[in-house]
Write a protein that holds these residues in place. Structure first.
Motif, short mmCIF file in Angstrom:
data_model
loop_
_atom_site.label_atom_id
_atom_site.label_comp_id
_atom_site.label_asym_id
_atom_site.label_seq_id
_atom_site.Cartn_x
_atom_site.Cartn_y
_atom_site.Cartn_z
N UNK A 103 0.91 -1.30 -0.09
CA UNK A 103 -0.22 0.02 -0.04
C UNK A 103 0.84 1.19 -0.07
N UNK A 104 2.04 1.18 0.40
CA UNK A 104 3.10 2.35 0.13
C UNK A 104 4.46 2.03 -0.45
N UNK A 105 5.01 2.92 -0.90
CA UNK A 105 6.29 2.73 -1.88
C UNK A 105 7.22 1.88 -0.81
N UNK A 106 7.90 0.99 -1.54
CA UNK A 106 8.76 0.33 -0.75
C UNK A 106 10.20 -0.23 -1.59
N UNK A 107 11.55 0.01 -1.03
CA UNK A 107 12.38 -0.55 -1.81
C UNK A 107 12.59 -2.21 -1.42
N UNK A 108 13.31 -2.81 -2.10
CA UNK A 108 13.89 -4.13 -1.96
C UNK A 108 14.27 -4.56 -0.57
N UNK A 109 14.90 -3.60 0.06
CA UNK A 109 15.62 -3.63 1.28
C UNK A 109 14.66 -3.22 2.68
N UNK A 110 13.47 -3.19 2.25
CA UNK A 110 12.34 -2.59 3.16
C UNK A 110 11.21 -3.80 3.20
N UNK A 111 11.08 -4.62 2.34
CA UNK A 111 10.04 -5.62 2.30
C UNK A 111 9.92 -6.39 3.34
N UNK A 158 23.03 -2.87 1.07
CA UNK A 158 21.78 -3.06 0.70
C UNK A 158 21.20 -4.48 0.17
N UNK A 159 22.13 -5.11 -0.75
CA UNK A 159 21.59 -6.52 -1.11
C UNK A 159 21.65 -7.45 -0.12
N UNK A 160 22.35 -7.43 0.96
CA UNK A 160 22.51 -8.34 1.94
C UNK A 160 21.09 -8.32 2.90
N UNK A 161 20.87 -7.03 3.16
CA UNK A 161 19.45 -6.61 3.68
C UNK A 161 18.21 -7.31 2.76
N UNK A 162 18.38 -7.34 1.45
CA UNK A 162 17.15 -7.68 0.79
C UNK A 162 17.33 -9.35 0.82
N UNK A 163 18.38 -9.91 0.87
CA UNK A 163 18.73 -11.39 0.96
C UNK A 163 17.92 -11.67 2.41
N UNK A 164 18.10 -11.02 3.37
CA UNK A 164 17.58 -11.42 4.65
C UNK A 164 16.29 -11.27 4.68
#
Length: 419
Positions: A103-111, A158-164
């Motif tokens: 419902x709001x704008x998110x980036x890959x490291x915020x999912x 950034x990508x590590x956080x996305x992977x987690x």
């Protein structure tokens, strides 16, 4: 197709196979237990919903402009539901992180897991499982062709956080749907031209992956799989996550190794790799694709390569250690038809492998009777496996033969062509 004709043809085939010691009922029952993981990205040309207008980068590209591509979650899930209704058996669906519905704008490291509640609700309705893929491409943080192996710490972080976060989402799938979710990692990192240092990027990748999987998660819910590649567009000279790299990483971390049928040299026999890895490894994630001279992700058809792959898994009794998923994208034809063609071809190849006197052929081989082995494998090519396939479809209440195409044409007329 006439039901009585299907049954009559099946009974004749059943007797024919029984004469060589093959139980068609056993083969049908076994095929029922093999789920495919259907990839969602065939339905919308890999645009997703987080950044739908973002250019595809990282070696990803889709050809064609066939009308009716899904552009909303309801369109894509509806198209998937239609495809699943035409594919016999019970299956799973693969998602990418970019298919989050927020419902709001998110980036890959915020999912977060709740960003995929739409898909979990849909999966419960369809009675399917969900697999996960982190999206390590088509993003501004893919810098100079690098993500997890980047020399820049901020990029790696950034990508590590996305992977987690992808792991927590996969865990959520497993808990909500009651079956293990495979979380696949593929990254495009590499160099277009010859690098000076081939070791350091791989050491950075090891450290990044180790950080991602550091938190223990019950494998009842999810397990990671790691996918290598020979080369990619824009990284022709050096791929950080090569096959050897991820083969060794999976072995040493007790994870799954992903084999994508399109990620090898065109002259390699992908089916030969299963028996080389599985005696040592925990298991495989197999991405079924059709490369035409390179990793072009053509719609899977029942060609020799597919038959060899499925036959190898059946003959070596390795289906229990192998997760079979589809991975192709073609926008030159109807996207729902592409799903159905690829999935049914994969199931046909599995059934063909099961309709074989495997024990007898192995006995012939062990005693050196290569004449009988060759003669029987050649004769099997003209056995009536198609009648057994038709019976399998009929029992699963899906169209037999090409009748499914009529349903796709009607869906085009009433749904996709009106978008």
């Amino acid at each position: 197709m006439n039901e009585s004709n299907i049954k009559a043809s099946y009974e004749l085939a059943k007797d024919r196979y029984a004469a060589i010691g093959v139980d068609t009922e056993e083969a049908i029952s076994k095929l029922e237990t093999v789920p495919l993981s259907i990839h969602c990205w065939q339905g919308d040309d890999i645009h997703g919903f987080l950044f739908p207008n973002q250019e595809l980068t990282g070696g990803i590209g889709v050809s064609g402009n066939f009308p009716g591509a899904a552009t909303t979650p309801d369109q894509l899930s509806g198209d998937l539901s239609k495809a699943l209704s035409l594919i016999p058996g019970s299956h799973k669906v693969q998602l990418h992180a970019i298919y989050a519905v927020t419902n709001k704008k998110k980036d890959l490291d915020e999912l977060d897991p709740e960003d995929f509640s739409y898909w979990v609700d849909w999966a419960k309705q369809e009675k399917v499982g969900l697999d996960m893929n982190g999206t390590f491409f088509s993003h501004p943080m893919l810098k100079n062709g690098f993500t997890l192996a980047s020399p820049d710490k901020d990029t790696r972080d950034f990508w590590i956080e996305h992977g987690k976060r992808s792991r927590k989402i996969a865990e959520y799938f497993g808990k909500e749907l009651g079956q293990q979710s495979v979380n696949n990692f593929w990254i495009p990192d590499g160099y277009k031209d010859n690098p000076i240092d081939k070791l350091t990027p791989r050491l950075r990748l090891i450290n990044s992956l180790d950080e991602i999987i550091k938190e223990p998660i019950d494998e009842k819910y999810t397990i990671e799989a790691f996918e290598g590649k020979l080369f990619g567009t824009g990284v022709e000279s050096y791929t950080v996550g090569s096959h050897e790299f991820y083969d060794n990483y999976a072995l040493t971390r007790n994870k799954l190794w992903t084999i994508d049928a399109g990620h090898f040299h065109p002259t390699e026999d992908v089916s030969d790799k299963f028996s080389a890895f599985l005696p040592f490894g925990k298991g495989l994630m197999l991405h079924v694709s059709r490369p035409v001279r390179w990793d072009s992700d053509h719609v899977v058809i029942m060609d020799d390569a597919l038959i060899r792959m499925m036959r190898s898994l059946v003959r070596d009794d390795q289906l229990s250690k192998t997760n079979i998923g589809l991975d192709f994208f073609d926008a030159t034809i109807d996207r729902i038809a592409a799903w159905v063609i690829g999935a049914r071809a994969t199931q046909k190849a599995l059934l063909l492998g099961m309709l074989s006197p495997i024990d007898q052929l192995k006995e012939d081989e062990n005693k050196g009777d290569f004449t009988d082995r060759l003669a029987m494998t050649e004769e099997l090519k003209s056995y009536p496996f198609g009648a057994v396939w038709d019976e399998f479809c009929a029992r699963n209440n899906v169209p037999v033969g090409s009748d499914w195409l009529n349903e796709v044409k009607n869906y085009e007329k009433n749904v996709t062509f009106k978008r």
